[in-house]
Design a protein around this motif. Sequence first.
Motif, PDB file in Angstrom:
ATOM      1  N   PRO A 129      31.561  31.821  34.862  1.00 31.93           N
ATOM      2  CA  PRO A 129      31.269  30.985  33.692  1.00 31.93           C
ATOM      3  C   PRO A 129      30.348  29.832  34.080  1.00 31.93           C
ATOM      4  O   PRO A 129      30.130  29.584  35.258  1.00 31.93           O
ATOM      5  N   GLY A 130      29.868  29.160  33.100  1.00 33.52           N
ATOM      6  CA  GLY A 130      29.040  27.993  33.366  1.00 33.52           C
ATOM      7  C   GLY A 130      29.883  26.867  33.939  1.00 33.52           C
ATOM      8  O   GLY A 130      31.104  26.814  33.760  1.00 33.52           O
ATOM      9  N   ILE A 131      29.249  25.972  34.650  1.00 35.81           N
ATOM     10  CA  ILE A 131      29.975  24.842  35.224  1.00 35.81           C
ATOM     11  C   ILE A 131      30.632  24.061  34.096  1.00 35.81           C
ATOM     12  O   ILE A 131      30.020  23.780  33.077  1.00 35.81           O
ATOM     13  N   GLY A 132      31.906  23.745  34.284  1.00 31.97           N
ATOM     14  CA  GLY A 132      32.655  23.010  33.281  1.00 31.97           C
ATOM     15  C   GLY A 132      33.411  23.895  32.312  1.00 31.97           C
ATOM     16  O   GLY A 132      34.248  23.415  31.561  1.00 31.97           O
ATOM     17  N   ASP A 133      33.148  25.216  32.299  1.00 34.31           N
ATOM     18  CA  ASP A 133      33.885  26.125  31.423  1.00 34.31           C
ATOM     19  C   ASP A 133      35.335  26.221  31.882  1.00 34.31           C
ATOM     20  O   ASP A 133      35.638  26.156  33.071  1.00 34.31           O
ATOM     21  N   LEU A 134      36.234  26.377  30.946  1.00 34.28           N
ATOM     22  CA  LEU A 134      37.656  26.469  31.239  1.00 34.28           C
ATOM     23  C   LEU A 134      38.054  27.928  31.413  1.00 34.28           C
ATOM     24  O   LEU A 134      37.734  28.764  30.565  1.00 34.28           O
ATOM     25  N   VAL A 135      38.731  28.251  32.517  1.00 35.11           N
ATOM     26  CA  VAL A 135      39.257  29.597  32.745  1.00 35.11           C
ATOM     27  C   VAL A 135      40.773  29.490  32.891  1.00 35.11           C
ATOM     28  O   VAL A 135      41.285  28.543  33.468  1.00 35.11           O
ATOM     29  N   SER A 136      41.500  30.449  32.321  1.00 40.05           N
ATOM     30  CA  SER A 136      42.964  30.398  32.289  1.00 40.05           C
ATOM     31  C   SER A 136      43.596  31.398  33.252  1.00 40.05           C
ATOM     32  O   SER A 136      43.113  32.527  33.382  1.00 40.05           O
ATOM     33  N   ALA A 137      44.698  30.979  33.860  1.00 34.73           N
ATOM     34  CA  ALA A 137      45.438  31.843  34.788  1.00 34.73           C
ATOM     35  C   ALA A 137      46.313  32.818  34.027  1.00 34.73           C
ATOM     36  O   ALA A 137      46.865  32.487  32.976  1.00 34.73           O
ATOM     37  N   GLN A 138      46.445  34.009  34.564  1.00 35.56           N
ATOM     38  CA  GLN A 138      47.390  34.998  34.054  1.00 35.56           C
ATOM     39  C   GLN A 138      48.364  35.297  35.189  1.00 35.56           C
ATOM     40  O   GLN A 138      47.989  35.865  36.220  1.00 35.56           O
ATOM     41  N   HIS A 139      49.629  34.893  34.997  1.00 36.75           N
ATOM     42  CA  HIS A 139      50.643  35.067  36.040  1.00 36.75           C
ATOM     43  C   HIS A 139      51.005  36.540  36.192  1.00 36.75           C
ATOM     44  O   HIS A 139      51.143  37.264  35.210  1.00 36.75           O
ATOM     45  N   PHE A 140      51.175  36.972  37.458  1.00 37.72           N
ATOM     46  CA  PHE A 140      51.629  38.334  37.727  1.00 37.72           C
ATOM     47  C   PHE A 140      53.131  38.419  37.486  1.00 37.72           C
ATOM     48  O   PHE A 140      53.863  37.459  37.762  1.00 37.72           O
ATOM     49  N   THR A 141      53.600  39.547  36.999  1.00 35.58           N
ATOM     50  CA  THR A 141      55.047  39.722  36.858  1.00 35.58           C
ATOM     51  C   THR A 141      55.695  39.758  38.231  1.00 35.58           C
ATOM     52  O   THR A 141      56.807  39.273  38.400  1.00 35.58           O
ATOM     53  N   ASP A 142      55.004  40.304  39.221  1.00 36.11           N
ATOM     54  CA  ASP A 142      55.512  40.380  40.593  1.00 36.11           C
ATOM     55  C   ASP A 142      54.497  39.791  41.560  1.00 36.11           C
ATOM     56  O   ASP A 142      53.577  40.493  41.990  1.00 36.11           O
ATOM     57  N   PRO A 143      54.639  38.503  41.906  1.00 35.84           N
ATOM     58  CA  PRO A 143      53.755  37.940  42.924  1.00 35.84           C
ATOM     59  C   PRO A 143      53.923  38.730  44.226  1.00 35.84           C
ATOM     60  O   PRO A 143      54.935  39.402  44.420  1.00 35.84           O
ATOM     61  N   TYR A 144      52.939  38.649  45.105  1.00 36.19           N
ATOM     62  CA  TYR A 144      53.027  39.419  46.345  1.00 36.19           C
ATOM     63  C   TYR A 144      52.506  38.615  47.527  1.00 36.19           C
ATOM     64  O   TYR A 144      51.746  37.675  47.370  1.00 36.19           O
ATOM     65  N   TRP A 145      52.940  39.027  48.741  1.00 36.21           N
ATOM     66  CA  TRP A 145      52.461  38.424  49.974  1.00 36.21           C
ATOM     67  C   TRP A 145      51.109  39.031  50.300  1.00 36.21           C
ATOM     68  O   TRP A 145      50.944  40.252  50.295  1.00 36.21           O
ATOM     69  N   ALA A 146      50.167  38.205  50.603  1.00 32.13           N
ATOM     70  CA  ALA A 146      48.821  38.680  50.900  1.00 32.13           C
ATOM     71  C   ALA A 146      48.711  39.157  52.342  1.00 32.13           C
ATOM     72  O   ALA A 146      49.238  38.529  53.260  1.00 32.13           O
ATOM     73  N   THR A 147      48.028  40.254  52.499  1.00 33.28           N
ATOM     74  CA  THR A 147      47.660  40.779  53.813  1.00 33.28           C
ATOM     75  C   THR A 147      46.163  41.094  53.768  1.00 33.28           C
ATOM     76  O   THR A 147      45.775  42.257  53.760  1.00 33.28           O
ATOM     77  N   PRO A 148      45.303  40.066  53.692  1.00 31.44           N
ATOM     78  CA  PRO A 148      43.873  40.296  53.512  1.00 31.44           C
ATOM     79  C   PRO A 148      43.294  41.157  54.636  1.00 31.44           C
ATOM     80  O   PRO A 148      43.653  41.003  55.802  1.00 31.44           O
ATOM     81  N   GLN A 149      42.425  42.051  54.249  1.00 32.14           N
ATOM     82  CA  GLN A 149      41.805  42.967  55.197  1.00 32.14           C
ATOM     83  C   GLN A 149      40.572  43.583  54.543  1.00 32.14           C
ATOM     84  O   GLN A 149      40.418  43.520  53.327  1.00 32.14           O
ATOM     85  N   PRO A 150      39.710  44.178  55.346  1.00 30.45           N
ATOM     86  CA  PRO A 150      38.542  44.836  54.741  1.00 30.45           C
ATOM     87  C   PRO A 150      38.983  46.022  53.894  1.00 30.45           C
ATOM     88  O   PRO A 150      40.039  46.614  54.123  1.00 30.45           O
ATOM     89  N   VAL A 151      38.170  46.360  52.920  1.00 28.81           N
ATOM     90  CA  VAL A 151      38.429  47.536  52.104  1.00 28.81           C
ATOM     91  C   VAL A 151      38.280  48.756  53.009  1.00 28.81           C
ATOM     92  O   VAL A 151      37.323  48.859  53.776  1.00 28.81           O
ATOM     93  N   ASP A 152      39.242  49.657  52.938  1.00 30.56           N
ATOM     94  CA  ASP A 152      39.279  50.833  53.804  1.00 30.56           C
ATOM     95  C   ASP A 152      38.813  52.056  53.021  1.00 30.56           C
ATOM     96  O   ASP A 152      39.513  52.538  52.131  1.00 30.56           O
ATOM     97  N   ALA A 153      37.657  52.562  53.364  1.00 31.10           N
ATOM     98  CA  ALA A 153      37.103  53.712  52.643  1.00 31.10           C
ATOM     99  C   ALA A 153      37.953  54.970  52.816  1.00 31.10           C
ATOM    100  O   ALA A 153      37.887  55.879  51.986  1.00 31.10           O
ATOM    101  N   SER A 154      38.789  55.012  53.850  1.00 28.85           N
ATOM    102  CA  SER A 154      39.619  56.199  54.065  1.00 28.85           C
ATOM    103  C   SER A 154      40.953  56.142  53.317  1.00 28.85           C
ATOM    104  O   SER A 154      41.703  57.115  53.320  1.00 28.85           O
ATOM    105  N   CYS A 155      41.241  55.014  52.655  1.00 25.93           N
ATOM    106  CA  CYS A 155      42.491  54.888  51.901  1.00 25.93           C
ATOM    107  C   CYS A 155      42.448  55.825  50.690  1.00 25.93           C
ATOM    108  O   CYS A 155      41.427  55.937  50.010  1.00 25.93           O
ATOM    109  N   ASP A 156      43.567  56.480  50.410  1.00 26.49           N
ATOM    110  CA  ASP A 156      43.626  57.456  49.331  1.00 26.49           C
ATOM    111  C   ASP A 156      44.032  56.880  47.972  1.00 26.49           C
ATOM    112  O   ASP A 156      44.113  57.620  47.005  1.00 26.49           O
ATOM    113  N   CYS A 157      44.303  55.575  47.888  1.00 24.89           N
ATOM    114  CA  CYS A 157      44.765  55.037  46.604  1.00 24.89           C
ATOM    115  C   CYS A 157      43.610  54.932  45.605  1.00 24.89           C
ATOM    116  O   CYS A 157      42.433  54.873  45.973  1.00 24.89           O
TER     117      CYS A 157
END
Length: 173
Positions: A54-82
């Motif tokens: 959005p443009g600077i100053g535009d308001l963006v709203s959060a959408q809460h997840f029903t199930d928050p999760y623990w992050a395990t950041p990693q590169p996208v894996d092209a061999s993943c089957d999901c």
Amino acid sequence: MNGIPYRVAISPRPTGEDYAAVQAADLARARVVRADEVRLGDTVLADFPDFDRPGIGDLVSAQHFTDPYWATPQPVDASCDCAACHTANWTTADCPLVKLTDGFPWDPCDIRPATDLLLVAPYRCGCGCDTTLAADWSAYDWTTPASVQHLLETGRPLRPGEVLHLAPSPLTR
């Protein structure tokens, strides 16, 4: 907000049977970060689905997840089957993708453009426990009082056999 030039609206977390409980302390210290700023063990609470540069100053709203999760950041894996990894080819040259989790609590991975905004509760623990995430959620102790106490205080249970020396409290005597 780490230099993000946008205004964000963070509504109170919804309650009820559809939403997993989140500790008030985690909500109080939650912060808005880009997907590429999420760190190992952070609890990802919400996203900003209407955020599309959005443009600077535009308001963006959060959408809460029903199930928050623990992050395990990693590169996208092209061999993943999901399904999420198979459709992750929509990246652009100016916006790489980040895999924030490889399935928990959902079946597919959570793939995000690096510039997506997220609401996270940063992982915190100074007790000396093993802070690396286990490969499998069954590798955690979900039952002993010390582990449940650790879960309540940090957002992560202990591993089996990991012991903390807790001060006695009325609940542990």
